[in-house]
Design an enzyme around this catalytic site. Structure first.
Site, mmCIF file in Angstrom:
data_model
loop_
_atom_site.group_PDB
_atom_site.id
_atom_site.type_symbol
_atom_site.label_atom_id
_atom_site.label_comp_id
_atom_site.label_asym_id
_atom_site.label_seq_id
_atom_site.Cartn_x
_atom_site.Cartn_y
_atom_site.Cartn_z
ATOM 1 N N TYR A 50 9.894 -0.311 8.556
ATOM 2 C CA TYR A 50 8.547 -0.749 8.943
ATOM 3 C C TYR A 50 7.974 0.189 10.010
ATOM 4 C CZ TYR A 50 4.661 -3.820 9.888
ATOM 5 O OH TYR A 50 3.398 -4.312 10.025
ATOM 6 N N HIS B 86 -1.668 -1.429 15.091
ATOM 7 C CA HIS B 86 -1.824 -0.119 14.498
ATOM 8 C C HIS B 86 -3.222 0.118 13.928
ATOM 9 C CE1 HIS B 86 -1.332 -1.409 10.152
ATOM 10 N NE2 HIS B 86 -1.011 -2.489 10.816
ATOM 11 N N GLU C 28 -6.392 -6.765 9.230
ATOM 12 C CA GLU C 28 -5.908 -6.309 7.925
ATOM 13 C C GLU C 28 -5.758 -7.522 6.990
ATOM 14 O OE1 GLU C 28 -2.520 -3.756 8.326
ATOM 15 O OE2 GLU C 28 -2.880 -2.777 6.395
ATOM 16 N N ASP D 62 -3.778 -8.745 4.872
ATOM 17 C CA ASP D 62 -2.574 -9.583 4.729
ATOM 18 C C ASP D 62 -2.520 -10.661 5.816
ATOM 19 O OD1 ASP D 62 -2.234 -7.356 6.388
ATOM 20 O OD2 ASP D 62 -0.073 -7.254 6.094
ATOM 21 N N HIS E 79 0.802 -1.236 0.000
ATOM 22 C CA HIS E 79 0.000 0.000 0.000
ATOM 23 C C HIS E 79 0.834 1.286 0.000
ATOM 24 C CE1 HIS E 79 0.289 0.248 4.374
ATOM 25 N NE2 HIS E 79 -0.518 -0.753 4.591
ATOM 26 N N HIS F 170 5.283 -10.284 10.374
ATOM 27 C CA HIS F 170 6.043 -10.094 9.121
ATOM 28 C C HIS F 170 7.533 -10.276 9.412
ATOM 29 C CE1 HIS F 170 2.733 -8.458 6.716
ATOM 30 N NE2 HIS F 170 2.451 -7.609 7.688
ATOM 31 N N ASP G 40 1.674 -7.108 14.211
ATOM 32 C CA ASP G 40 2.533 -6.268 13.371
ATOM 33 C C ASP G 40 3.669 -5.584 14.162
ATOM 34 O OD1 ASP G 40 1.498 -6.858 10.898
ATOM 35 O OD2 ASP G 40 0.100 -5.182 10.849
ATOM 36 N N HIS H 116 -5.319 -9.504 14.091
ATOM 37 C CA HIS H 116 -5.364 -8.260 13.324
ATOM 38 C C HIS H 116 -6.182 -8.487 12.054
ATOM 39 C CE1 HIS H 116 -4.367 -4.539 11.539
ATOM 40 N NE2 HIS H 116 -3.196 -4.815 11.024
#
Lengths: 54, 401
Positions: B195, B148, B84, B86, B28, B226, B167, B82
């Site tokens: 990051y 986040h 999100e 991904d 993104h 990640h 994350d 999370h």
């Protein structure tokens, strides 16, 4: 004084602490925050806050 | 079919079953020049749990890695730390495949997942400090709102002193090394900083509070979402997070600019020389060849930030606007700096950039805009040089004061 919670992110506006980072003095009631004040955590406006029931 | 994607053991009872995305270059708008991984974890105890899933396109890799340990349908619980995509992109398909007893997320996570997938499957809300007993292994949930996203949480395993940190402490780095200590430190530190700067920086005021909360737990492993897992050097990444969240003033300046016919560039060079003379380390980042996400990474540990733009059709150069819009949202702290640039007949862009910098709470070095008509003459270049020197003095005063 009445605390308010940000519905999207859960941040609590506590009038006793204010929001000094945004220039809001401790002791400022939620109602007296400027209209362009936004949640210091996630950025939404005052309309997305609701009173915290205690 | 024999699965060639295998699980990798993290500690007893816990396996990494994620996916490696070697080719990702655009996360993104953040340039991920080394790809990334989407980490998911399998916990084998009396009950079996899956922590997070992977980006939708990598679902088969996840299923194969799980299958190398157990039949995926034996999984009892799925935990979504999370929402999100991904990490949740395969969630609903995995629920359909596994038919787990329960799926857990925070209350905000339940809402966010629903708003993503508009699914019928039930997801149960867990709150701060809730426990889930799997047998010899316990999962304990802690909310990390706005770290986040509103839904974010971390999951702690007291018996292994391991934190599924989601994350937090992540880095975009595609690697088959599962542990951070097996990757060269300079790569890890750069990608972890990148990051932090591009994902976590806006929430820097929350980081110390979260680190304090976590410091009450004995932790030996950060199993992040990640990149490689932190095991040997947990202390190092905690110290880096303390530094990055505080962003103290440093004797380092980032100068970023775009130029049309070389005028704004000449000004950039003169400012750099002034900074150099004052003992400031300069990172020159021309926007025609530098990605915005790398500029933000350099700003993370800088004390000064200069932005140069020529005037193009009465406006700032588009690449400069792109950068300013991006960095404004990421809200770096404790910077001094200024704008500079050349114009032909319509002055005003430098003042406009100064306004944006002020809005970001960057303390301006000069009282008036540093702009040059067409091509800067010796006087303008000398003024630029002096602005660099003045910045060095201001930084030194901030640091000693």
């Amino acid at each position: 004084m009445q605390k308010y919670e940000c519905i999207p992110c859960g941040y609590i506006y506590d009038p006793e602490e204010g929001d000094p980072e945004s220039g809001i003095e401790p002791g400022t009631p939620f109602e007296e925050l400027p209209d362009d004040w936004t949640c210091p955590l996630c950025g939404v406006g005052k309309e997305d806050f609701e009173p915290v029931e205690e | 079919m024999t699965p060639h994607f295998k699980a990798q053991k993290v500690v007893d009872n816990i396996y990494w079953v994620g996916a490696i995305d070697w080719k990702l270059r655009d996360f993104h708008g953040y340039e991920t020049q080394r790809g990334t991984t989407y980490n998911a974890y399998l916990i084998i105890s009396d009950k079996i749990a899956l922590i997070d899933t992977v980006k939708a396109a990598y679902k088969q890799e996840l299923i194969q890695r799980i299958s190398s340990v157990i039949d995926p349908q034996k999984i009892d619980y799925i935990i979504s730390n999370h929402a999100e995509t991904d990490h949740s992109g395969s969630l609903i398909d995995m629920i359909k495949l596994i038919k787990p007893e329960k799926v857990f997320a925070t209350a905000k996570g339940v809402e966010a997942l629903k708003a993503h997938y508009h699914h019928d499957e039930e997801i149960t809300a867990v709150g701060e400090g809730d426990d889930l007993k799997l047998g010899s292994i316990t999962l304990k949930f802690f909310e990390t709102r706005m770290l986040h996203w509103p839904d974010s949480m971390v999951t702690y395993v007291p018996e292994r002193e391991l934190l599924f940190s989601q994350d937090a402490f992540g880095l975009h780095l595609a690697t088959n090394e599962r542990f951070e200590e097996d990757v060269p430190q300079w790569i890890v530190d750069f990608e972890a900083a990148k990051y932090y700067a591009n994902i976590l920086m806006p929430y820097s005021t929350l980081i110390p509070k979260t680190l304090d909360k976590l410091s009450t737990l004995p932790i030996k492993i950060f199993a992040n979402d990640h990149g490689p897992i932190w095991r040997k050097n947990i202390g190092r990444i905690i110290e880096l997070y303390k530094k990055w969240s505080a962003q103290p003033y440093t004797m380092k300046a980032v100068i970023t600019y775009r130029t049309m016919w070389g005028s704004t560039e000449k000004m950039a060079m003169a400012i750099a020389e002034g900074l150099s003379e004052g003992g400031v380390s300069v990172k020159m980042m021309p926007l025609n060849s530098t990605h915005r996400s790398d500029i933000v990474t350099e700003v993370l540990d800088a004390g000064a930030f200069f932005v140069g733009s020529p005037t193009l059709n009465k406006n700032m150069f588009p690449a400069v606007a792109d950068l300013l819009y991006y960095i404004k949202g990421l809200a770096p702290k404790n910077l001094i700096g200024d704008a500079f640039g050349s114009y032909g007949w319509a002055d005003g862009v430098v003042e406009e950039i100064r306004g944006i910098l002020s809005g970001m709470k960057v303390e301006l070095v000069n009282d008036s805009p540093m702009s040059a008509k067409y091509v800067p003459d010796e006087k303008v270049l000398q003024d630029c040089f002096e602005m660099g020197k003045k910045t060095a003095k201001m930084l030194a005063a901030k640091i000693s004061g």
